[in-house]
Write a protein that holds these residues in place. Structure first.
Motif, PDB file in Angstrom:
ATOM      1  N   GLY A 133      74.466  94.530  45.830  1.00 34.47           N
ATOM      2  CA  GLY A 133      74.647  95.343  47.024  1.00 34.47           C
ATOM      3  C   GLY A 133      73.431  96.168  47.345  1.00 34.47           C
ATOM      4  O   GLY A 133      73.282  96.641  48.480  1.00 34.47           O
ATOM      5  N   ALA A 134      72.554  96.364  46.354  1.00 36.49           N
ATOM      6  CA  ALA A 134      71.324  97.119  46.579  1.00 36.49           C
ATOM      7  C   ALA A 134      70.084  96.283  46.293  1.00 36.49           C
ATOM      8  O   ALA A 134      69.008  96.542  46.827  1.00 36.49           O
ATOM      9  CB  ALA A 134      71.299  98.368  45.700  1.00 36.49           C
ATOM     10  N   VAL A 135      70.241  95.267  45.446  1.00 38.39           N
ATOM     11  CA  VAL A 135      69.106  94.441  45.019  1.00 38.39           C
ATOM     12  C   VAL A 135      69.280  93.027  45.559  1.00 38.39           C
ATOM     13  O   VAL A 135      70.339  92.414  45.352  1.00 38.39           O
ATOM     14  CB  VAL A 135      69.014  94.418  43.474  1.00 38.39           C
ATOM     15  CG1 VAL A 135      67.965  93.415  43.022  1.00 38.39           C
ATOM     16  CG2 VAL A 135      68.689  95.819  42.951  1.00 38.39           C
ATOM     17  N   PRO A 136      68.280  92.468  46.241  1.00 36.49           N
ATOM     18  CA  PRO A 136      68.399  91.100  46.750  1.00 36.49           C
ATOM     19  C   PRO A 136      68.182  90.088  45.619  1.00 36.49           C
ATOM     20  O   PRO A 136      67.092  89.981  45.061  1.00 36.49           O
ATOM     21  CB  PRO A 136      67.284  91.013  47.791  1.00 36.49           C
ATOM     22  CG  PRO A 136      66.233  91.958  47.296  1.00 36.49           C
ATOM     23  CD  PRO A 136      66.971  93.070  46.612  1.00 36.49           C
ATOM     24  N   ASP A 137      69.209  89.356  45.293  1.00 32.68           N
ATOM     25  CA  ASP A 137      69.036  88.312  44.280  1.00 32.68           C
ATOM     26  C   ASP A 137      68.329  87.115  44.904  1.00 32.68           C
ATOM     27  O   ASP A 137      68.343  86.911  46.121  1.00 32.68           O
ATOM     28  CB  ASP A 137      70.375  87.910  43.677  1.00 32.68           C
ATOM     29  CG  ASP A 137      71.281  87.246  44.699  1.00 32.68           C
ATOM     30  OD1 ASP A 137      71.301  86.009  44.738  1.00 32.68           O
ATOM     31  OD2 ASP A 137      71.939  87.982  45.474  1.00 32.68           O
ATOM     32  N   ALA A 138      67.734  86.295  44.066  1.00 34.36           N
ATOM     33  CA  ALA A 138      66.918  85.186  44.562  1.00 34.36           C
ATOM     34  C   ALA A 138      67.745  84.131  45.283  1.00 34.36           C
ATOM     35  O   ALA A 138      67.268  83.507  46.234  1.00 34.36           O
ATOM     36  CB  ALA A 138      66.148  84.557  43.406  1.00 34.36           C
ATOM     37  N   MET A 139      68.998  83.926  44.846  1.00 30.98           N
ATOM     38  CA  MET A 139      69.804  82.910  45.508  1.00 30.98           C
ATOM     39  C   MET A 139      70.132  83.308  46.943  1.00 30.98           C
ATOM     40  O   MET A 139      69.972  82.507  47.876  1.00 30.98           O
ATOM     41  CB  MET A 139      71.087  82.650  44.723  1.00 30.98           C
ATOM     42  CG  MET A 139      72.000  81.601  45.361  1.00 30.98           C
ATOM     43  SD  MET A 139      71.215  79.981  45.539  1.00 30.98           S
ATOM     44  CE  MET A 139      71.338  79.401  43.840  1.00 30.98           C
ATOM     45  N   MET A 140      70.609  84.525  47.138  1.00 29.42           N
ATOM     46  CA  MET A 140      70.911  84.982  48.494  1.00 29.42           C
ATOM     47  C   MET A 140      69.662  84.950  49.363  1.00 29.42           C
ATOM     48  O   MET A 140      69.694  84.508  50.524  1.00 29.42           O
ATOM     49  CB  MET A 140      71.483  86.398  48.449  1.00 29.42           C
ATOM     50  CG  MET A 140      71.850  86.979  49.812  1.00 29.42           C
ATOM     51  SD  MET A 140      70.530  87.990  50.522  1.00 29.42           S
ATOM     52  CE  MET A 140      70.727  89.485  49.542  1.00 29.42           C
ATOM     53  N   THR A 141      68.555  85.361  48.809  1.00 24.79           N
ATOM     54  CA  THR A 141      67.303  85.369  49.554  1.00 24.79           C
ATOM     55  C   THR A 141      66.888  83.953  49.934  1.00 24.79           C
ATOM     56  O   THR A 141      66.459  83.689  51.070  1.00 24.79           O
ATOM     57  CB  THR A 141      66.200  86.031  48.714  1.00 24.79           C
ATOM     58  OG1 THR A 141      66.615  87.364  48.366  1.00 24.79           O
ATOM     59  CG2 THR A 141      64.895  86.095  49.471  1.00 24.79           C
ATOM     60  N   THR A 142      67.045  83.028  49.006  1.00 20.37           N
ATOM     61  CA  THR A 142      66.681  81.634  49.269  1.00 20.37           C
ATOM     62  C   THR A 142      67.570  81.035  50.345  1.00 20.37           C
ATOM     63  O   THR A 142      67.094  80.322  51.244  1.00 20.37           O
ATOM     64  CB  THR A 142      66.774  80.802  47.978  1.00 20.37           C
ATOM     65  OG1 THR A 142      65.896  81.362  46.997  1.00 20.37           O
ATOM     66  CG2 THR A 142      66.400  79.352  48.225  1.00 20.37           C
ATOM     67  N   VAL A 143      68.873  81.317  50.266  1.00 21.05           N
ATOM     68  CA  VAL A 143      69.794  80.800  51.270  1.00 21.05           C
ATOM     69  C   VAL A 143      69.422  81.308  52.654  1.00 21.05           C
ATOM     70  O   VAL A 143      69.388  80.543  53.641  1.00 21.05           O
ATOM     71  CB  VAL A 143      71.243  81.158  50.907  1.00 21.05           C
ATOM     72  CG1 VAL A 143      72.191  80.832  52.060  1.00 21.05           C
ATOM     73  CG2 VAL A 143      71.685  80.418  49.640  1.00 21.05           C
ATOM     74  N   LYS A 144      69.149  82.602  52.764  1.00 21.94           N
ATOM     75  CA  LYS A 144      68.770  83.175  54.062  1.00 21.94           C
ATOM     76  C   LYS A 144      67.465  82.574  54.567  1.00 21.94           C
ATOM     77  O   LYS A 144      67.319  82.262  55.753  1.00 21.94           O
ATOM     78  CB  LYS A 144      68.640  84.706  53.947  1.00 21.94           C
ATOM     79  CG  LYS A 144      69.975  85.446  53.884  1.00 21.94           C
ATOM     80  CD  LYS A 144      69.771  86.955  53.800  1.00 21.94           C
ATOM     81  CE  LYS A 144      69.084  87.526  55.032  1.00 21.94           C
ATOM     82  NZ  LYS A 144      69.910  87.415  56.245  1.00 21.94           N
TER      83      LYS A 144
END
Length: 469
Positions: free
Chosen positions: A238-249
């Motif tokens: 909720g505060a830190v962007p994980d790599a998977m969410m970032t990659t998907v976006k």
């Protein structure tokens, strides 16, 4: 310059030789399919040596060639040698032209054996098709060359004056890493007036196709990194962007809502396409009933003349090993198909620029393992193209269709560079149901027979062409 072909001689006998030789050609094809020759280092490389020796024996057995060798070329920028290739040659006589026949003996890995209805390296005939890895792509291409040479050599004998070079590569599926060097090392032996690349397909199982355009390719590995180390998803989510969410976006920015490519700088080609229905697409591609096609424009324009971007691999935590953890990095492999007329380098530059400009949350991006290939547009005005179309029409009984192909054959750019005067003819034995690279790859047997007849007629007619100064 080249004079028009003289009237063809003994064609009924040549077609009869094709027919009587068909069982032997299928038997030899089956023996080739049994050899699991894959160029990736993870696989048994002695199988590629077996495969090359088997092809060399077939070439020698035609009795047509003056010289047959198994050769390797160096891989530029390394100290490695490429995979074994077969080079067989016979010199032209009495002013006849020379034709170079290309195919490849290496195959794609079979993937999950459980998805095959019969074992991938046990050739099986059912419903008029031969099933097995490489049955269509491209060991049938090899046997189309061998069987047509057998037929023409058997009938014409000492009247065969045509020069023939046979080049059977051993690493096409692995990127043809030594191809350019092989051409350079053997330029004199490979020099030809026309080049047949038997590694494409046909309109359908009863209608031949001459491939006149190919898309290029740009493939690369992308690593997306957002954290120095993995962290607890409950503590920091909720505060830190994980790599998977970032990659998907990030990846989602590559496409418009309709699935067409949204990368500025990737171009498309304006060209008319034959009629091709959504129903045909669904049948040939295996599209699920509730799944809609993507893109805009005619269906074939999307496949032949526009770019495509696909994520073909991903390294991340597996489902079985999943835990409540924020991933620090994710790695993906992106494969782009590039519209004819744009270079692979131009397309890759546009993709890298787009991804860097759209990286969310300041993610760190690393690009590696870049592999590029240019597309191809055939000059259809040459005499060899005319001879090929006529041979297709006479062998299949219907006129051929000029095809674009959504796939790529990057080494054709090397052929164009080394032999700029040669006419390049891209043919093949596949039909839309061959499933090359997929489980249950197969070859339509009647299509194969007609492909052999086509090439035998082409060789015979080229044997009647006299070169003039």
């Amino acid at each position: 310059m080249t004079s028009p072909a003289i009237p063809p001689i003994r064609e009924p006998e040549i077609l009869e030789a094709v027919a009587t030789g068909h069982p032997a050609a299928l038997s030899d094809l089956g023996r080739l399919v049994r050899i699991p020759g894959m160029a990736w280092p993870a696989f048994d490389q002695t199988q590629l040596e077996r495969s090359a020796e088997a092809v060399a024996a077939l070439a020698t057995g035609t009795g047509v060639f003056d010289d047959v060798r198994v050769l390797r070329a160096g891989i530029p920028g390394t100290e490695e040698l490429g995979q074994p290739a077969v080079l067989a040659t016979r010199a032209a006589r009495n002013g006849r032209p020379t034709i170079l026949l290309y195919a490849h003996h290496d195959v794609q890995p079979p993937g999950d054996d459980a998805l095959w209805e019969t074992p991938p390296f046990e050739p099986t005939v059912r419903d008029g098709r031969l099933y097995g890895r490489g049955a269509a792509d491209d060991k049938a291409g090899i046997m189309a060359h061998i069987a047509s040479i057998r037929a023409v050599g058997e009938v014409l004998g000492d009247d065969l004056d045509l020069g023939i070079a046979l080049f059977i590569e051993g690493e096409e599926e692995y990127g043809s890493r030594s191809f350019a060097q092989f051409l350079s090392d053997n330029k004199d032996a490979l020099r030809a007036d026309a080049i047949v690349v038997a590694d494409s397909g046909n309109w359908d199982s009863v209608t031949p196709g001459l491939t006149v355009s190919l898309r290029g390719n740009a493939r690369f590995t992308l690593r997306v990194r957002t954290l120095a180390h993995a962290s607890h998803s409950g503590m920091f989510g909720g505060a830190v962007p994980d790599a998977m969410m970032t990659t998907v976006k990030l990846l989602s920015t590559l496409w418009n809502d309709d699935g067409s490519v949204a990368v500025e700088g990737m171009t498309h080609r304006d060209a008319a396409t034959p009629e091709y229905t959504e129903a045909t697409l669904r049948d040939e591609a295996g599209l699920l009933p509730a799944t809609s096609p993507i893109g805009d424009g005619t269906i074939l324009s999307r496949i032949w003349n526009k770019p495509a971007v696909t994520v073909i691999g991903i390294d991340a935590t597996s489902v079985a090993a999943a835990s409540n953890t924020l991933l620090p990095e994710v790695t993906v492999v992106i494969s782009a198909r590039v519209a004819p007329g744009q270079t692979g380098q131009e397309a890759y530059d546009a993709l890298e620029r787009h991804l860097r400009e759209h990286a969310p949350f300041g993610a760190e991006l690393t690009f590696s393992d870049v592999d590029l290939g240019d597309g191809f547009l055939v000059d259809t005005s040459g005499w060899a193209v005319s001879l090929t179309r006529d041979a297709m029409r006479d062998a299949y009984g219907v006129a051929p269709v000029d095809l674009g192909v959504g796939g790529s054959i990057p080494f054709i750019a090397d052929l164009v560079r080394e032999f700029p005067e040669a006419q390049i003819l891209v043919t093949g034995v596949e039909d839309p149901h061959s499933r090359a690279h997929s489980p249950n790859e197969s070859l339509h047997l009647d299509t194969f027979r007609r492909a052999v007849a086509t090439e035998a007629l082409l060789l015979a007619r080229m044997n009647g062409v006299r070169q003039t100064l």
